[in-house]
Design a protein around this motif. Structure first.
Motif, PDB file in Angstrom:
ATOM      1  N   VAL A  18       6.803 -10.494  -2.548  1.00 46.40           N
ATOM      2  CA  VAL A  18       5.710  -9.526  -2.457  1.00 46.40           C
ATOM      3  C   VAL A  18       5.909  -8.703  -1.184  1.00 46.40           C
ATOM      4  O   VAL A  18       6.150  -9.247  -0.106  1.00 46.40           O
ATOM      5  CB  VAL A  18       4.346 -10.235  -2.443  1.00 46.40           C
ATOM      6  N   ALA A  19       5.806  -7.387  -1.335  1.00 51.74           N
ATOM      7  CA  ALA A  19       5.983  -6.488  -0.186  1.00 51.74           C
ATOM      8  C   ALA A  19       4.874  -6.714   0.838  1.00 51.74           C
ATOM      9  O   ALA A  19       3.713  -6.886   0.477  1.00 51.74           O
ATOM     10  CB  ALA A  19       5.968  -5.041  -0.658  1.00 51.74           C
ATOM     11  N   SER A  20       5.248  -6.719   2.103  1.00 49.69           N
ATOM     12  CA  SER A  20       4.273  -6.863   3.180  1.00 49.69           C
ATOM     13  C   SER A  20       3.464  -5.576   3.301  1.00 49.69           C
ATOM     14  O   SER A  20       4.025  -4.480   3.226  1.00 49.69           O
ATOM     15  CB  SER A  20       4.982  -7.136   4.505  1.00 49.69           C
ATOM     16  N   PRO A  21       2.156  -5.702   3.506  1.00 48.35           N
ATOM     17  CA  PRO A  21       1.333  -4.497   3.663  1.00 48.35           C
ATOM     18  C   PRO A  21       1.742  -3.711   4.906  1.00 48.35           C
ATOM     19  O   PRO A  21       2.131  -4.284   5.918  1.00 48.35           O
ATOM     20  CB  PRO A  21      -0.081  -5.042   3.826  1.00 48.35           C
ATOM     21  N   TYR A  25      -4.689  -3.928   4.674  1.00 50.14           N
ATOM     22  CA  TYR A  25      -5.042  -4.154   3.275  1.00 50.14           C
ATOM     23  C   TYR A  25      -4.218  -5.317   2.745  1.00 50.14           C
ATOM     24  O   TYR A  25      -3.308  -5.811   3.415  1.00 50.14           O
ATOM     25  CB  TYR A  25      -4.822  -2.893   2.431  1.00 50.14           C
ATOM     26  N   LEU A  26      -4.524  -5.762   1.544  1.00 50.79           N
ATOM     27  CA  LEU A  26      -3.798  -6.842   0.880  1.00 50.79           C
ATOM     28  C   LEU A  26      -2.898  -6.257  -0.209  1.00 50.79           C
ATOM     29  O   LEU A  26      -3.247  -5.249  -0.821  1.00 50.79           O
ATOM     30  CB  LEU A  26      -4.785  -7.819   0.252  1.00 50.79           C
ATOM     31  N   PRO A  27      -1.764  -6.900  -0.498  1.00 51.49           N
ATOM     32  CA  PRO A  27      -0.899  -6.411  -1.584  1.00 51.49           C
ATOM     33  C   PRO A  27      -1.577  -6.495  -2.951  1.00 51.49           C
ATOM     34  O   PRO A  27      -1.309  -5.698  -3.837  1.00 51.49           O
ATOM     35  CB  PRO A  27       0.320  -7.325  -1.531  1.00 51.49           C
ATOM     36  N   GLY A  39      -1.077   0.050  -3.937  1.00 51.01           N
ATOM     37  CA  GLY A  39       0.023   0.893  -4.379  1.00 51.01           C
ATOM     38  C   GLY A  39       1.351   0.242  -4.055  1.00 51.01           C
ATOM     39  O   GLY A  39       1.561  -0.249  -2.955  1.00 51.01           O
ATOM     40  N   GLN A  40       2.238   0.221  -5.040  1.00 51.67           N
ATOM     41  CA  GLN A  40       3.555  -0.393  -4.890  1.00 51.67           C
ATOM     42  C   GLN A  40       4.626   0.689  -4.984  1.00 51.67           C
ATOM     43  O   GLN A  40       4.617   1.506  -5.909  1.00 51.67           O
ATOM     44  CB  GLN A  40       3.786  -1.456  -5.964  1.00 51.67           C
ATOM     45  N   LEU A  41       5.534   0.666  -4.037  1.00 55.64           N
ATOM     46  CA  LEU A  41       6.613   1.651  -3.961  1.00 55.64           C
ATOM     47  C   LEU A  41       7.904   1.064  -4.533  1.00 55.64           C
ATOM     48  O   LEU A  41       8.021  -0.151  -4.704  1.00 55.64           O
ATOM     49  CB  LEU A  41       6.840   2.053  -2.500  1.00 55.64           C
TER      50      LEU A  41
END
Length: 158
Positions: A18-21, A25-27, A39-41
Motif C-alpha cells: 500500500v502506498a504511503s500517504p 490522510y489514510l490510503p 486517490g491512487q497514482l
C-alpha cells in the motif's frame, strides 16, 4: 468459481505494498462493509512511472495502462482493510481523473484500463459505476489518478 487472488495470479500480477500517504490522510478507510480509497497514482515500487498530460506527452493507450497500475494500487489499499484480496466482495464505484491536454476527450477510454482490471479479477462483481473526469493537472504530474469504493466481507464478531 476461482477466487480473486487466484485470478490475479493467473494475470501474472501481485498486489503491491500500500502506498504511503503523502499528507495527513489514510490510503483507505473502512466504514461497515464499505471501503473508500484515497486517490491512487500509477506508482511502481514507490515511484511514479510516467508524468505528463494525456493527449500530449502520454497517449490514451499508455494512459489506460497507467490507470490499470493505479487500480492495482487501489486494490492493495482496499485489500488492506478487507483482510486480503479475497475479502473484497464487489467493486462499487470507480472515480478516475485524467490530466488532459486541451481538446482531449477520451477519458472513458483511459479509465477502461482500470475497469477492465476489476472485471478480470472479480468477474461480474468487478462491474461498477464510474466517473471519468478530465482535469488540468494531478499530484506529482501524474497522468491518471483513481479512487475506488468497494464492498468487503463482514468483520468477524468476537
Amino acid at each position: 468459481m476461482t477466487s480473486p487472488s487466484a485470478r490475479l495470479a493467473e494475470l501474472g500480477l501481485t498486489l503491491p505494498p500500500v502506498a504511503s500517504p503523502a499528507g495527513a490522510y489514510l490510503p483507505s478507510i473502512r466504514d461497515g462493509d464499505l471501503v473508500w480509497t484515497a486517490g491512487q497514482l500509477p506508482l511502481v515500487d514507490g515511484r511514479l512511472v510516467a508524468t505528463g498530460l494525456v493527449g500530449e506527452a502520454v497517449d490514451a493507450e499508455r494512459a489506460a495502462e497507467l490507470a490499470r497500475i493505479a487500480a492495482l494500487n487501489a486494490l492493495a489499499a482496499v485489500a488492506a482493510q478487507a483482510g486480503g484480496l479475497d475479502g473484497i466482495v464487489r467493486i462499487v464505484k470507480l472515480v478516475g481523473f485524467v490530466a488532459s491536454a486541451a481538446g482531449f476527450t477520451a477519458q472513458p477510454v483511459v479509465l477502461n484500463g482500470a475497469s477492465e482490471l476489476f472485471v478480470d479479477v472479480f468477474g461480474d462483481a468487478g462491474r461498477h459505476a464510474r466517473s471519468a473526469v478530465g482535469v488540468a493537472a494531478l499530484p506529482l504530474g501524474a497522468p491518471v489518478e483513481v479512487e475506488v469504493v468497494a464492498r468487503v466481507a463482514a468483520l468477524a464478531r468476537d
